[in-house]
Design a protein around this motif. Structure first.
Motif, PDB file in Angstrom:
ATOM      1  N   ALA A 114      28.909  31.076 -41.692  1.00 19.95           N
ATOM      2  CA  ALA A 114      28.792  31.583 -43.068  1.00 19.95           C
ATOM      3  C   ALA A 114      27.423  32.216 -43.291  1.00 19.95           C
ATOM      4  O   ALA A 114      27.307  33.241 -43.977  1.00 19.95           O
ATOM      5  CB  ALA A 114      29.033  30.455 -44.064  1.00 19.95           C
ATOM      6  N   ALA A 115      26.382  31.615 -42.717  1.00 19.66           N
ATOM      7  CA  ALA A 115      25.026  32.160 -42.860  1.00 19.66           C
ATOM      8  C   ALA A 115      24.928  33.538 -42.217  1.00 19.66           C
ATOM      9  O   ALA A 115      24.243  34.432 -42.732  1.00 19.66           O
ATOM     10  CB  ALA A 115      24.011  31.207 -42.240  1.00 19.66           C
ATOM     11  N   SER A 116      25.621  33.707 -41.094  1.00 17.29           N
ATOM     12  CA  SER A 116      25.626  35.014 -40.429  1.00 17.29           C
ATOM     13  C   SER A 116      26.291  36.070 -41.307  1.00 17.29           C
ATOM     14  O   SER A 116      25.784  37.186 -41.448  1.00 17.29           O
ATOM     15  CB  SER A 116      26.352  34.909 -39.082  1.00 17.29           C
ATOM     16  N   VAL A 117      27.406  35.723 -41.924  1.00 20.40           N
ATOM     17  CA  VAL A 117      28.095  36.663 -42.822  1.00 20.40           C
ATOM     18  C   VAL A 117      27.225  36.946 -44.047  1.00 20.40           C
ATOM     19  O   VAL A 117      27.115  38.087 -44.502  1.00 20.40           O
ATOM     20  CB  VAL A 117      29.463  36.095 -43.246  1.00 20.40           C
ATOM     21  N   ALA A 118      26.573  35.889 -44.561  1.00 20.45           N
ATOM     22  CA  ALA A 118      25.686  36.067 -45.716  1.00 20.45           C
ATOM     23  C   ALA A 118      24.561  37.042 -45.385  1.00 20.45           C
ATOM     24  O   ALA A 118      24.186  37.875 -46.224  1.00 20.45           O
ATOM     25  CB  ALA A 118      25.113  34.721 -46.147  1.00 20.45           C
ATOM     26  N   GLY A 119      24.032  36.943 -44.170  1.00 15.47           N
ATOM     27  CA  GLY A 119      22.960  37.845 -43.758  1.00 15.47           C
ATOM     28  C   GLY A 119      23.388  39.301 -43.776  1.00 15.47           C
ATOM     29  O   GLY A 119      22.627  40.185 -44.183  1.00 15.47           O
ATOM     30  N   LYS A 120      24.615  39.543 -43.332  1.00 11.54           N
ATOM     31  CA  LYS A 120      25.131  40.923 -43.331  1.00 11.54           C
ATOM     32  C   LYS A 120      25.277  41.451 -44.764  1.00 11.54           C
ATOM     33  O   LYS A 120      24.946  42.605 -45.061  1.00 11.54           O
ATOM     34  CB  LYS A 120      26.474  40.974 -42.608  1.00 11.54           C
ATOM     35  N   HIS A 121      25.770  40.600 -45.655  1.00  7.83           N
ATOM     36  CA  HIS A 121      25.920  41.032 -47.052  1.00  7.83           C
ATOM     37  C   HIS A 121      24.558  41.220 -47.716  1.00  7.83           C
ATOM     38  O   HIS A 121      24.395  42.130 -48.540  1.00  7.83           O
ATOM     39  CB  HIS A 121      26.756  40.014 -47.832  1.00  7.83           C
ATOM     40  N   ARG A 122      23.598  40.372 -47.364  1.00  7.24           N
ATOM     41  CA  ARG A 122      22.253  40.541 -47.936  1.00  7.24           C
ATOM     42  C   ARG A 122      21.635  41.842 -47.452  1.00  7.24           C
ATOM     43  O   ARG A 122      20.951  42.546 -48.208  1.00  7.24           O
ATOM     44  CB  ARG A 122      21.370  39.354 -47.568  1.00  7.24           C
ATOM     45  N   HIS A 123      21.855  42.171 -46.188  1.00 11.85           N
ATOM     46  CA  HIS A 123      21.353  43.439 -45.647  1.00 11.85           C
ATOM     47  C   HIS A 123      21.969  44.609 -46.407  1.00 11.85           C
ATOM     48  O   HIS A 123      21.267  45.594 -46.726  1.00 11.85           O
ATOM     49  CB  HIS A 123      21.682  43.526 -44.155  1.00 11.85           C
ATOM     50  N   ALA A 124      23.257  44.510 -46.711  1.00 13.06           N
ATOM     51  CA  ALA A 124      23.919  45.569 -47.479  1.00 13.06           C
ATOM     52  C   ALA A 124      23.337  45.663 -48.887  1.00 13.06           C
ATOM     53  O   ALA A 124      23.146  46.764 -49.428  1.00 13.06           O
ATOM     54  CB  ALA A 124      25.426  45.307 -47.545  1.00 13.06           C
TER      55      ALA A 124
END
Length: 513
Positions: free
Chosen positions: A329-339
């Motif tokens: 989940a943290a990995s997915v969160a990182g991608k959304h934060r980058h976006a």
């Protein structure tokens, strides 16, 4: 009072800027260039910075000029702050000369009269840049000094570049600054800048991770009209949004994203509160929805990883699959934060801020209103505050009917209604008796927080379902996490009922002070 709009310009776009048709169309003279070298002074413990004041001595040709700037406000890149300046004979501040310009007994006068301040002042950092100036006169009659600054801020062996445009209002309406900025932005990727050269210098001197910016406390003047109150609230929300930009773009603390999203929600709630009298243009409303759509998923995934699944993993340390799920989940969160960070760096976001600034400063809503509608904008804000709170409270009570039997969808609508009442109550809190309003706001906050946690569980369920569908090997982990969430949900449901009963016994204060 200095009123200027600061815009960041990529150095690679400087030549394109110099050829921009706007300069030829509105410039009253040929551009003039000069080198500006400034020394910023403060005490070793940064007394002036702690009091939101900057003091510099700048060399302009053969002249030395000291300048003090203090307080003020910033929104959408528009800086409004009092400024005092005078010539000095040497490269050190002359406090007695400065105090002769400042109103006696004012907060700034007391600040600059601190014992032994002159002896404790020392150079903190310097700025060196080339300034090119155009004086513009617009068809509206507004006069603007447009300055292109290129150089650097220096502290010891550390530097940060300066490449920015400053639009300073010399005559006319401040909305004209945004009009010029929007015309420039049609062909240049400009961004509104909320950080001054002084703030960049202090950041070099004492590097610190950016702090999450919460909503600034509001004390509304009793003399405010509805229209003036709307502008004050919108600027307050913009300050919270932009205060967290740097943390979202360059940091990792989830609180920056959370507070930026809260600021955006407060701003959209303000538009909702006043929509009977002031309608946001469709393009601004659409851009705000776009921004919410970029911040929302990033925040949802960060809550799932940093809060929901972290709590579950701590409660079941012997279940390593929960930690594995949290990492995913943290990995997915990182991608959304980058976006989300990319969205804040985009021209679309910059245009949203400039469009909002133009609309607010120019009171553009008046262009579509009748004489009667414009007259209604002059009603006392205090009168509006009371009637609005009563109506919102009534709607909240209707949403809460059958709270014991409400499912997720109805609970969500109840949460939204509670949030609108809470924002309105916090906006207008200074208008009402403290002893009546404070318990009301506290009970409302407790209710909304509980409903928010309940909503987080529903969002978490949806996100875990997405993970299970996209990664079947993680489905058992998701089922375990959901079972733990359901245990907590039953406990929260009974607590929500108790908190609701407590809140329902209260009511908005009968009338403002």
């Amino acid at each position: 009072m200095e009123i200027e709009l600061k815009l960041l310009l990529d150095p690679v776009d400087v030549n394109r800027f110099r050829r921009h048709p706007l300069l030829k169309k509105h410039a009253l003279n040929k551009p003039q260039s000069r080198q500006l070298n400034s020394i910023y002074f403060d005490t070793p413990e940064l007394y002036l910075k702690q009091n939101h004041t900057a003091l510099r001595v700048r060399q302009v040709g053969r002249r030395l000029v000291q300048t003090c700037k203090s307080g003020g406000q910033v929104a959408a890149g528009l800086h409004q702050r009092p400024e005092w300046e005078s010539e000095v004979s040497g490269a050190k501040p002359d406090l007695p000369a400065l105090l002769g310009l400042i109103e006696a007994g004012s907060a700034v006068a007391r600040l600059m009269s601190a014992p032994a301040l002159a002896e404790r002042l020392q150079p903190i950092f310097t700025t060196q840049f080339r300034r090119t100036i155009w004086l513009l006169r617009l068809p509206s009659g507004a006069e603007i000094e447009l300055a292109l600054d290129q150089g650097q801020v220096i502290h010891g062996d550390k530097t940060v570049p300066i490449s920015e445009i400053e639009l300073e209002l010399k005559a006319g309406d401040s909305a004209s600054l945004f009009d010029v900025a929007l015309e420039l932005q049609n062909s240049l990727p400009l961004r509104a800048a909320n950080v001054s050269k002084a703030e960049r210098g202090y950041a070099l001197h004492s590097p610190q991770a950016p702090e999450a910016v919460k909503a600034l406390p509001l004390t509304l003047s009793p003399a405010l009209t509805l229209e003036q109150g709307f502008q004050v609230l919108m600027h307050n929300c913009l300050a919270q949004i932009q205060g967290n930009e740097d943390g979202v773009m360059h940091g990792s603390d989830p609180e920056h994203l959370h507070q930026m999203r809260v600021g955006l929600r407060r701003l959209r709630a303000t538009l909702g509160l006043f929509k009977k009298f002031i309608q946001a243009p469709p393009e601004i409303a659409m851009q705000l929805r776009w921004l919410a759509g970029m911040l929302g998923p990033a925040r949802d995934w960060e809550v799932l990883a940093a809060s929901t699944l972290s709590d579950a993993a701590r409660r079941r340390p012997h279940e390593p699959q929960l930690e594995h799920l949290r990492q995913h989940a943290a990995s997915v969160a990182g991608k959304h934060r980058h976006a989300a960070a990319n969205a804040l760096a985009s021209r679309a976001y910059a245009r949203l801020l400039l469009s909002l600034g133009s609309w607010l400063e120019g009171r553009r809503w008046r262009q579509q209103q009748s004489t009667e509608q414009i007259a209604a904008l002059s009603m006392p804000l205090k009168k509006f505050a009371r009637s609005k709170l009563v109506r919102l409270q009534k709607k909240l009570l209707e949403r809460a009917k059958g709270i014991k039997r409400q499912g997720p969808a109805k609970r969500h609508r109840l949460r939204i209604a509670a949030k609108k009442v809470r924002y309105a109550a916090e906006f207008f809190e200074s208008y009402f008796p403290f002893k009546r309003m404070r318990p009301y706001v506290q009970a409302l906050s407790e209710l909304q927080d509980l409903l928010g946690v309940s909503n987080d569980r529903n969002v978490a369920g949806s996100l875990l379902q997405q993970i299970a569908e996209q990664h079947p090997e993680l489905e058992p982990h998701c089922d375990l996490a959901l079972s733990l969430l359901d245990e907590g949900a039953r406990l929260r449901s009974s607590k929500i009922k108790r908190v609701w009963r407590k809140f329902a016994e209260l009511a908005p204060p009968a009338k403002p002070d």
